[in-house]
Design a protein around this motif. Structure first.
Motif, PDB file in Angstrom:
ATOM      1  N   ALA A 100     -12.227 -33.550   6.139  1.00 28.60           N
ATOM      2  CA  ALA A 100     -11.901 -33.797   7.544  1.00 28.60           C
ATOM      3  C   ALA A 100     -10.416 -34.023   7.775  1.00 28.60           C
ATOM      4  N   ASN A 155     -20.105 -34.385   6.079  1.00 24.95           N
ATOM      5  CA  ASN A 155     -20.255 -33.137   6.832  1.00 24.95           C
ATOM      6  C   ASN A 155     -21.719 -32.832   7.110  1.00 24.95           C
ATOM      7  N   GLN A 206     -23.975 -35.121   7.725  1.00 27.40           N
ATOM      8  CA  GLN A 206     -24.263 -35.956   8.887  1.00 27.40           C
ATOM      9  C   GLN A 206     -23.775 -35.285  10.176  1.00 27.40           C
ATOM     10  N   LYS A 207     -22.560 -34.731  10.109  1.00 27.11           N
ATOM     11  CA  LYS A 207     -22.001 -34.096  11.305  1.00 27.11           C
ATOM     12  C   LYS A 207     -22.831 -32.903  11.749  1.00 27.11           C
ATOM     13  N   GLN A 208     -23.240 -32.081  10.796  1.00 20.20           N
ATOM     14  CA  GLN A 208     -24.041 -30.913  11.156  1.00 20.20           C
ATOM     15  C   GLN A 208     -25.371 -31.324  11.781  1.00 20.20           C
ATOM     16  N   LEU A 242     -24.673 -32.848  15.322  1.00 21.62           N
ATOM     17  CA  LEU A 242     -24.255 -31.809  16.272  1.00 21.62           C
ATOM     18  C   LEU A 242     -25.405 -30.887  16.661  1.00 21.62           C
ATOM     19  N   ALA A 271     -20.587 -42.996  12.070  1.00 22.87           N
ATOM     20  CA  ALA A 271     -19.572 -42.225  11.346  1.00 22.87           C
ATOM     21  C   ALA A 271     -18.191 -42.796  11.606  1.00 22.87           C
ATOM     22  N   ALA A 273     -13.899 -38.874  11.085  1.00 28.03           N
ATOM     23  CA  ALA A 273     -14.854 -37.794  10.812  1.00 28.03           C
ATOM     24  C   ALA A 273     -15.315 -37.096  12.085  1.00 28.03           C
ATOM     25  N   VAL A 274     -15.284 -37.793  13.210  1.00 32.06           N
ATOM     26  CA  VAL A 274     -15.866 -37.236  14.441  1.00 32.06           C
ATOM     27  C   VAL A 274     -14.875 -37.206  15.597  1.00 32.06           C
ATOM     28  N   GLU A 289     -14.767 -33.932  17.631  1.00 32.08           N
ATOM     29  CA  GLU A 289     -15.994 -33.699  18.400  1.00 32.08           C
ATOM     30  C   GLU A 289     -16.078 -34.640  19.598  1.00 32.08           C
TER      31      GLU A 289
END
Length: 294
Positions: A105, A222, A224-226, A229, A237, A241-242, A245
């Motif tokens: 990130a 990543n 977690q992000k996927q 999202l 998070a 990391a976010v 977004e």
């Protein structure tokens, strides 16, 4: 007196042809050079120089020894120049170990710019959650998040982790929005599977572990992000990391009036390196570059 000094004296006597001339080069008494040459011959157990009242000549052994002594002194001088060059300008190999989430990130996007600014530094990157030994693994910098163990390393803070609860607008539209931290039990929570980051704590007054529904557990930031999202639930998070977004409204912060953490205290991300009297230029400029651009 060190052996290398004796070699310098020996070489200079051979090249100038006399002890007195060599003494002027080194600005020492001729007797000092004579004593060191005698000590060198005594240590080797063989005569290197034939001395007369008029000149000094090499014995057969001395000629052989002079050949190697020249090479030794020249290599040492070259080594000293190389080390001095490294100390004066950033160059050489730089090995960096970092956590996968922070690395992908925050660090990897900055590497091309750093390489353009410092083309003589060769970078090797390792993305891993394992705790590396900087000496055994020949690592220059280790970047780690969370609670740091006591060690003899220097820790330079790069960023506060600042954990946030987030979800997509669609997930909140479909499932509602929690109004209090205790409401999280009624929502899918995407948890990080790495040891020490799996629980969720409310940090407002004193740390309180929250009861949550572990709808999904994944051992990757990543990951977690996927999942978040794609509307799988709520995620806890780090802001780094976010942040993108949140800025483009793909994610929304939830319960922003509260403070959260995956363990009982707030944390940061640090760059770790070995304690040294002089930090090498390649380490110094990389840390400065990270802090400037993060």
């Amino acid at each position: 007196m060190s052996m290398i000094t004796r070699l310098h004296y020996f070489n200079c006597v051979v090249e100038t042809g006399s002890i007195s001339a060599a003494s002027r080069v080194f600005d020492v008494q001729p007797s000092s050079i004579s004593r060191q040459l005698a000590a060198l011959e005594a240590e080797l157990g063989i005569r290197l120089l034939n001395r007369t009242t008029r000149n000094i000549g090499l014995t057969e052994a001395g000629s052989t020894y002079y050949y190697y002594s020249q090479r030794i002194v020249a290599e040492l001088d070259e080594a000293n120049r190389a080390v001095n060059d490294l100390q004066q300008s950033p160059k050489g190999n730089l090995k960096i170990s970092m956590t996968v989430g922070f690395g992908e990130a925050c660090v990897l996007p900055l590497v091309p710019g750093f390489m353009k600014a410092y083309p003589d530094v060769n970078i090797e990157l390792e993305l891993s959650e394992r705790v590396v030994d900087l000496v055994e693994d020949n690592v220059d910098i280790a970047i780690r998040s969370g609670r740091l163990p006591d060690s003899n390393l220097i820790a330079s803070k790069l960023a506060d982790n600042d954990f946030l609860l987030c979800a997509t607008p669609q997930y909140l539209a479909d499932n509602g929005t929690p109004e209090t931290p205790d409401d999280l039990i009624d929502f899918n929570c995407i948890c990080y599977g790495y040891s020490g980051w799996r629980d969720w704590f409310l940090m407002d007054d004193k740390p309180r572990k929250l009861a949550i529904t572990e709808g999904l557990i994944v051992n990757s930031v990543n990951g977690q992000k996927q999942l978040v999202l794609n509307h799988a639930g709520l995620v806890l998070a780090a802001r780094w990391a976010v942040n993108n977004e949140l800025n483009n409204d793909r994610l929304v912060q939830v319960l922003a009036q509260h403070s959260f953490s995956p363990y009982e205290r707030l944390s940061s991300t640090y760059a770790l390196y070995l304690k040294r009297d002089l930090i090498s230029p390649k380490i110094r400029v990389f840390l400065d570059y990270l802090k400037q651009h993060l």
